[in-house]
Design a protein around this motif. Sequence first.
Motif, PDB file in Angstrom:
ATOM      1  N   LYS A 276       0.829  -1.221   0.000  1.00 57.29           N
ATOM      2  CA  LYS A 276       0.000   0.000   0.000  1.00 57.29           C
ATOM      3  C   LYS A 276       0.855   1.260   0.000  1.00 57.29           C
ATOM      4  CE  LYS A 276      -4.244  -1.771   1.530  1.00 57.29           C
ATOM      5  NZ  LYS A 276      -5.219  -1.767   2.575  1.00 57.29           N
ATOM      6  N   ILE A 277       0.203   2.343  -0.365  1.00 58.93           N
ATOM      7  CA  ILE A 277       0.855   3.640  -0.258  1.00 58.93           C
ATOM      8  C   ILE A 277       0.078   4.479   0.757  1.00 58.93           C
ATOM      9  CG2 ILE A 277       2.029   3.656  -2.465  1.00 58.93           C
ATOM     10  CD1 ILE A 277      -0.279   5.023  -3.737  1.00 58.93           C
ATOM     11  N   ASP A 278       0.674   5.607   1.123  1.00 58.62           N
ATOM     12  CA  ASP A 278       0.191   6.334   2.286  1.00 58.62           C
ATOM     13  C   ASP A 278      -1.035   7.217   2.025  1.00 58.62           C
ATOM     14  OD1 ASP A 278       0.173   7.068   4.874  1.00 58.62           O
ATOM     15  OD2 ASP A 278       1.863   8.466   4.764  1.00 58.62           O
ATOM     16  N   PHE A 279      -2.011   6.694   1.310  1.00 59.86           N
ATOM     17  CA  PHE A 279      -3.264   7.435   1.119  1.00 59.86           C
ATOM     18  C   PHE A 279      -4.404   6.441   1.338  1.00 59.86           C
ATOM     19  CE2 PHE A 279      -0.264   9.620  -1.763  1.00 59.86           C
ATOM     20  CZ  PHE A 279      -0.371  10.906  -1.272  1.00 59.86           C
ATOM     21  N   GLU A 280      -5.416   6.862   2.098  1.00 57.19           N
ATOM     22  CA  GLU A 280      -6.620   6.044   2.247  1.00 57.19           C
ATOM     23  C   GLU A 280      -7.199   5.807   0.852  1.00 57.19           C
ATOM     24  OE1 GLU A 280      -7.950   4.768   4.943  1.00 57.19           O
ATOM     25  OE2 GLU A 280      -6.451   5.677   6.272  1.00 57.19           O
ATOM     26  N   ASP A 281      -7.862   4.673   0.654  1.00 55.51           N
ATOM     27  CA  ASP A 281      -8.405   4.371  -0.679  1.00 55.51           C
ATOM     28  C   ASP A 281      -9.438   5.409  -1.138  1.00 55.51           C
ATOM     29  OD1 ASP A 281      -6.801   2.201  -0.600  1.00 55.51           O
ATOM     30  OD2 ASP A 281      -8.404   0.698  -0.508  1.00 55.51           O
TER      31      ASP A 281
ATOM     32  N   VAL B 206       4.285   7.764 -25.631  1.00 55.53           N
ATOM     33  CA  VAL B 206       4.465   6.374 -25.195  1.00 55.53           C
ATOM     34  C   VAL B 206       4.479   6.404 -23.668  1.00 55.53           C
ATOM     35  CG1 VAL B 206       5.991   4.366 -25.171  1.00 55.53           C
ATOM     36  CG2 VAL B 206       5.834   5.784 -27.223  1.00 55.53           C
ATOM     37  N   ALA B 207       3.598   5.606 -23.065  1.00 57.54           N
ATOM     38  CA  ALA B 207       3.506   5.662 -21.597  1.00 57.54           C
ATOM     39  C   ALA B 207       3.598   4.274 -20.978  1.00 57.54           C
ATOM     40  CB  ALA B 207       2.188   6.310 -21.186  1.00 57.54           C
ATOM     41  N   ALA B 208       4.240   4.223 -19.810  1.00 56.48           N
ATOM     42  CA  ALA B 208       4.242   3.004 -18.992  1.00 56.48           C
ATOM     43  C   ALA B 208       3.554   3.367 -17.687  1.00 56.48           C
ATOM     44  CB  ALA B 208       5.668   2.554 -18.725  1.00 56.48           C
ATOM     45  N   VAL B 209       2.617   2.526 -17.278  1.00 53.44           N
ATOM     46  CA  VAL B 209       1.781   2.878 -16.124  1.00 53.44           C
ATOM     47  C   VAL B 209       1.648   1.682 -15.179  1.00 53.44           C
ATOM     48  CG1 VAL B 209      -0.588   3.515 -15.469  1.00 53.44           C
ATOM     49  CG2 VAL B 209       0.459   4.554 -17.495  1.00 53.44           C
ATOM     50  N   ASN B 210       1.960   1.887 -13.905  1.00 49.52           N
ATOM     51  CA  ASN B 210       1.637   0.876 -12.876  1.00 49.52           C
ATOM     52  C   ASN B 210       0.361   1.334 -12.179  1.00 49.52           C
ATOM     53  OD1 ASN B 210       3.963  -0.559 -13.353  1.00 49.52           O
ATOM     54  ND2 ASN B 210       5.041   0.149 -11.518  1.00 49.52           N
ATOM     55  N   LYS B 211      -0.576   0.381 -12.019  1.00 45.96           N
ATOM     56  CA  LYS B 211      -1.840   0.768 -11.377  1.00 45.96           C
ATOM     57  C   LYS B 211      -1.859   0.348  -9.906  1.00 45.96           C
ATOM     58  CE  LYS B 211      -5.123  -0.601 -14.457  1.00 45.96           C
ATOM     59  NZ  LYS B 211      -6.504  -0.614 -14.967  1.00 45.96           N
ATOM     60  N   TYR B 212      -2.530   1.152  -9.104  1.00 45.07           N
ATOM     61  CA  TYR B 212      -2.754   0.843  -7.691  1.00 45.07           C
ATOM     62  C   TYR B 212      -3.971  -0.071  -7.592  1.00 45.07           C
ATOM     63  CZ  TYR B 212      -2.683   1.869  -2.651  1.00 45.07           C
ATOM     64  OH  TYR B 212      -2.594   1.786  -1.288  1.00 45.07           O
ATOM     65  N   HIS B 213      -4.192  -0.664  -6.412  1.00 44.60           N
ATOM     66  CA  HIS B 213      -5.317  -1.611  -6.326  1.00 44.60           C
ATOM     67  C   HIS B 213      -6.684  -0.922  -6.480  1.00 44.60           C
ATOM     68  CE1 HIS B 213      -6.746  -0.803  -2.203  1.00 44.60           C
ATOM     69  NE2 HIS B 213      -5.495  -0.443  -1.996  1.00 44.60           N
TER      70      HIS B 213
END
Length: 379
Positions: free
Chosen positions: A167-172, A216-223
């Motif tokens: 997780k990262i430091d933000f509430e969903d 051109v983009a590379a993207v990681n998505k959060y849950h």
Amino acid sequence: MATGWIAEHFSKDLLADPAVRGAHDVRHEIVAVASSTSAERAATFIKKIDGPPSAAAYGSYQELVADPNVDIIHIGTPHSHHFQNAMLAIEAGKNVLCEKPLTVTASQTRKLVEAARSKGVFFLEAVWTRYFPISIKVRELIQSGAIGTPYRTYADLSLGKDLGNGKIDFEDSHRLVSLDLAGGCILDLGVYALTWVFQTLYHLQEGDKKEAPTVVAAVNKYHTGADEMSTIICQFPKHKSMGIATTTLRLPSDIDGRHSNGPSVRIQGSKGEIHLFGHAYAPHEYRLIKSDGSTERVEYPIPKDPKRGGWGHGMFWEADECVRCLRDGRKESAILPWAESIAIMEVMDAALKQGDVEYPELITSDTFDSNGHLNTGRK
Ligand SMILES: NC(=O)C1=CN([C@@H]2O[C@H](COP(=O)(O)OP(=O)(O)OC[C@H]3O[C@@H](n4cnc5c(N)ncnc54)[C@H](OP(=O)(O)O)[C@@H]3O)[C@@H](O)[C@H]2O)C=CC1
Ligand SMILES: O=C1OC[C@@H](O)[C@H](O)[C@H]1O
């Protein structure tokens, strides 16, 4: 319009004495504040910012746009709301300064620009960095040939913390990661990295017909489905140039909180480089390094108003630009023309599409609904 974090910071800047920043041709006055929650919240906000007791406190955005005393409205709602709220104001004939990112989609920005044009009102994106003296200076340096031909710009804006459990430091539910509020790093932070790519490699292109980049983009998505780490490459083949915009919500740009790890923006030309230090949204120092070995280092502190408790955040420069445009009858700013805001939104559209980020229909729709809850509030 709205009473959150940005509304507070922007409003306090409006109340700072322009003379402190050497601006002797402008005056700002807060005549009304609107909260979609309640009139009490608007009244509390006016007190909190030490605003004028004469300012009207409205419990709806509709009342604000109908107020004949209001010349221009600053929109400080989450990005999910910008299209509907800006259209509400423009349709009512109001000039608008809308927070970044201007909208969720490029199509929404195009619709707002069309509406502003047909209503004859001023419309501008509040991407404050553009109007900073340091940004103006960097554009001047490039135009004067200080680094030769600019060929490549790297820019990063990253904020956030890895909690170590995925997780990262933000509430969903936080607006930075909630899909309902158009969360994700591209729209919220990437827009600043792109601001540097655009103001160095696009804005300064000669001629009226500018070369828009391929993306051109590379993207990681959060849950949550929002993007948490993205890299966007903007390619300008005719100009032989490229911009690399990076952003994430998992790491900060400045790991030690002091930017000891180097510049957040690096502009490389055929005869030199410009490096910017401090967060990409508000850099406070540039270093010019020339191929002949000479260097120059200049600091740009943000002026603070001693009469307002030492306040000064740097948002007053965009407000000054609005006033000058209104005074001179200009509907768009030459510093960030409508076509450029659209081009930047198109890059973000492409990157989000390549990353498979999908926002709900309610906030991507470009059909105006004055009575929809994005305009009537969350009471
Ligand atoms: N230029 C800059 O440096 C910054 C710009 N921003 C931009 O400003 C915008 C707002 O961000 P920020 O101020 O941090 O956000 P906040 O959550 O602090 O404030 C948003 C405000 O919008 C109103 N609002 C209306 N509907 C909603 C809703 N469904 N959920 C939450 N708020 C709602 C609320 O005011 P009310 O109830 O009174 O109507 C709320 O206080 C964003 O687009 C962001 O990108 C943000 C931070 C810095
Ligand atoms: O515009 C912004 O700049 C500062 C950040 O803290 C904020 O999340 C973002 O919206």
